[in-house]
Design an enzyme around this catalytic site. Structure first.
Site, mmCIF file in Angstrom:
data_model
loop_
_atom_site.group_PDB
_atom_site.id
_atom_site.type_symbol
_atom_site.label_atom_id
_atom_site.label_comp_id
_atom_site.label_asym_id
_atom_site.label_seq_id
_atom_site.Cartn_x
_atom_site.Cartn_y
_atom_site.Cartn_z
ATOM 1 N N TYR A 1 29.379 57.532 13.212
ATOM 2 C CA TYR A 1 29.879 56.158 13.062
ATOM 3 C C TYR A 1 31.184 56.142 12.264
ATOM 4 O O TYR A 1 32.163 55.483 12.653
ATOM 5 C CB TYR A 1 28.800 55.335 12.359
ATOM 6 N N LYS B 1 34.885 54.853 13.474
ATOM 7 C CA LYS B 1 35.556 53.729 12.817
ATOM 8 C C LYS B 1 36.874 54.153 12.171
ATOM 9 O O LYS B 1 37.824 53.384 12.120
ATOM 10 C CB LYS B 1 34.617 53.094 11.787
#
Ligand code: NAP
Length: 246
Positions: free
Chosen positions: A154, A158
Site C-alpha cells: 500500500y 501511494k
C-alpha cells in the site's frame, strides 16, 4: 460530440467513504459528477446527489480494467463533450508483513491504487490538453509519506502516486492542466473500520488534532483543488491528516 458549458468530473471509488463524500462535494459545487465503482455500487451516491437537485450518473467499472476505463471516458466525452476534473480515489489494502506478503497481494494493490491511476490519467489527458484546462487529483495516503509496517504494498502504491503526479504535473502544466495529490491521514470509512480498535486508538494518539478525519475533511481539500481558487497550484501534495505527519 456535444459541446457543453457544464463542468464534468469523474470520481472513482464513489460508492463509499472518501470517494462518496468527494462526489457529493463536487456535485454541490455545480459539477456533473460521473460516479465510478464496481457494478451498481455507485447508484446510491447518485440517488443522493440527484435528490439534492444536482447532476450525477453512476457507472459500473472495475478501475483495473483498462479497456472499460477507456470506454467510459470515450462515452462521457461523446455525451458531454468535456472532462474537467478527474479524482482518482479508488483504492484497496491487502495488509501483511513483508515476510508473509503474497505476490498476489502486492500485484492487486499496485494494480488498483497506482496502475489504474495511470490508465485514467492517460485516458483523460488528451481532452484536457485540447480544452487547455483540467484538474487531476489523486488520493494518496499519509502511509505513502511515512511508511507503515504491514503495508509495504500500500505504501509503495501511494508513494508511487506522488512521484507519478509530480512528473505528470511538469508534463502538462503548459497546457493549464494541473495535477495534485491529496494525502489523507486516518479517516473513518470501511477501509479503517477493519482495523482493530486498540490499533486505531494507538494511531489516533499520534494525531495532534486529536481525532480521526472524516470523509468530508478530505472532500473539502479536493473541492478546493478542483475550484478556480486553485488554478495556480500544481505538483503539490496536500496532507489532510490532523498533523499526524508534518
Ligand atoms: P473504502 O471505504 O474502502 O472505499 C473504497 C472505494 O474504492 C469504494 O468506492 C470501492 O468501490 C472503490 N474500489 C476499490 N477497488 C475498486 C476497483 N477495482 N474498481 C472500482 N472501484 C474500486 O475506502 P476509503 O477509506 O474511502 O478510501 C478511499 C481512498 O482514500 C483510497 O484510495 C484509500 O487508499 C485512500 N485513503 C484512505 C484512508 C483512510 O483512512 N480511510 C487514508 C488515506 C488514504 P466498490 O463499491 O466497487 O468496492
Amino acid at each position: 460530440m456535444t459541446a457543453s458549458t457544464e463542468r464534468v468530473a469523474i470520481v472513482t471509488g464513489a460508492s463509499r467513504g472518501i470517494g462518496r463524500a468527494i462526489a457529493l462535494r463536487l456535485a454541490a459545487a455545480g459539477l456533473r459528477v460521473v460516479c465510478v465503482a464496481r457494478g451498481t455500487n455507485a447508484a446510491e451516491t447518485v440517488d443522493v446527489i440527484r435528490g439534492r437537485g444536482h447532476q450525477a450518473e453512476s457507472h459500473g467499472v472495475d478501475v483495473t480494467d483498462a479497456e472499460a476505463v477507456e470506454h467510459l471516458v470515450a462515452d462521457v466525452l461523446a455525451r458531454h463533450g468535456r472532462i474537467d476534473v478527474l479524482v482518482s480515489n479508488a483504492g484497496i489494502t491487502r495488509d501483511q508483513l513483508m515476510l508473509r506478503m503474497k505476490r498476489a497481494d502486492w500485484d492487486a494493490v499496485l494494480a488498483t491504487n497506482l496502475t489504474a491511476s495511470f490508465t485514467w490519467c492517460q485516458a483523460v489527458l488528451k481532452p484536457m490538453i485540447r480544452q487547455r484546462a483540467g484538474r487531476i487529483i489523486a488520493i494518496s495516503s499519509v502511509v505513502g509519506q511515512m511508511g507503515n509496517a504491514g503495508q509495504a504494498n500500500y505504501a509503495a502504491s501511494k508513494a508511487g502516486l506522488i512521484g507519478f503526479c509530480k512528473s505528470l504535473a511538469r508534463e502538462v502544466a503548459s497546457r493549464q492542466v494541473t495535477v495534485n495529490v491529496v494525502a489523507p491521514g486516518l479517516v473513518e470509512s470501511d477501509m479503517t473500520r477493519a482495523i482493530a480498535e486498540a490499533a486505531k486508538a494507538d494511531w489516533a494518539s499520534q494525531i495532534p488534532l486529536g481525532r480521526m478525519g472524516t470523509p468530508e475533511d478530505i472532500a473539502a481539500a479536493v473541492g478546493f483543488l478542483a475550484s478556480d481558487d486553485a488554478s495556480y497550484i500544481t505538483g503539490q501534495v496536500l496532507a489532510v491528516n490532523g498533523g499526524m505527519y508534518m
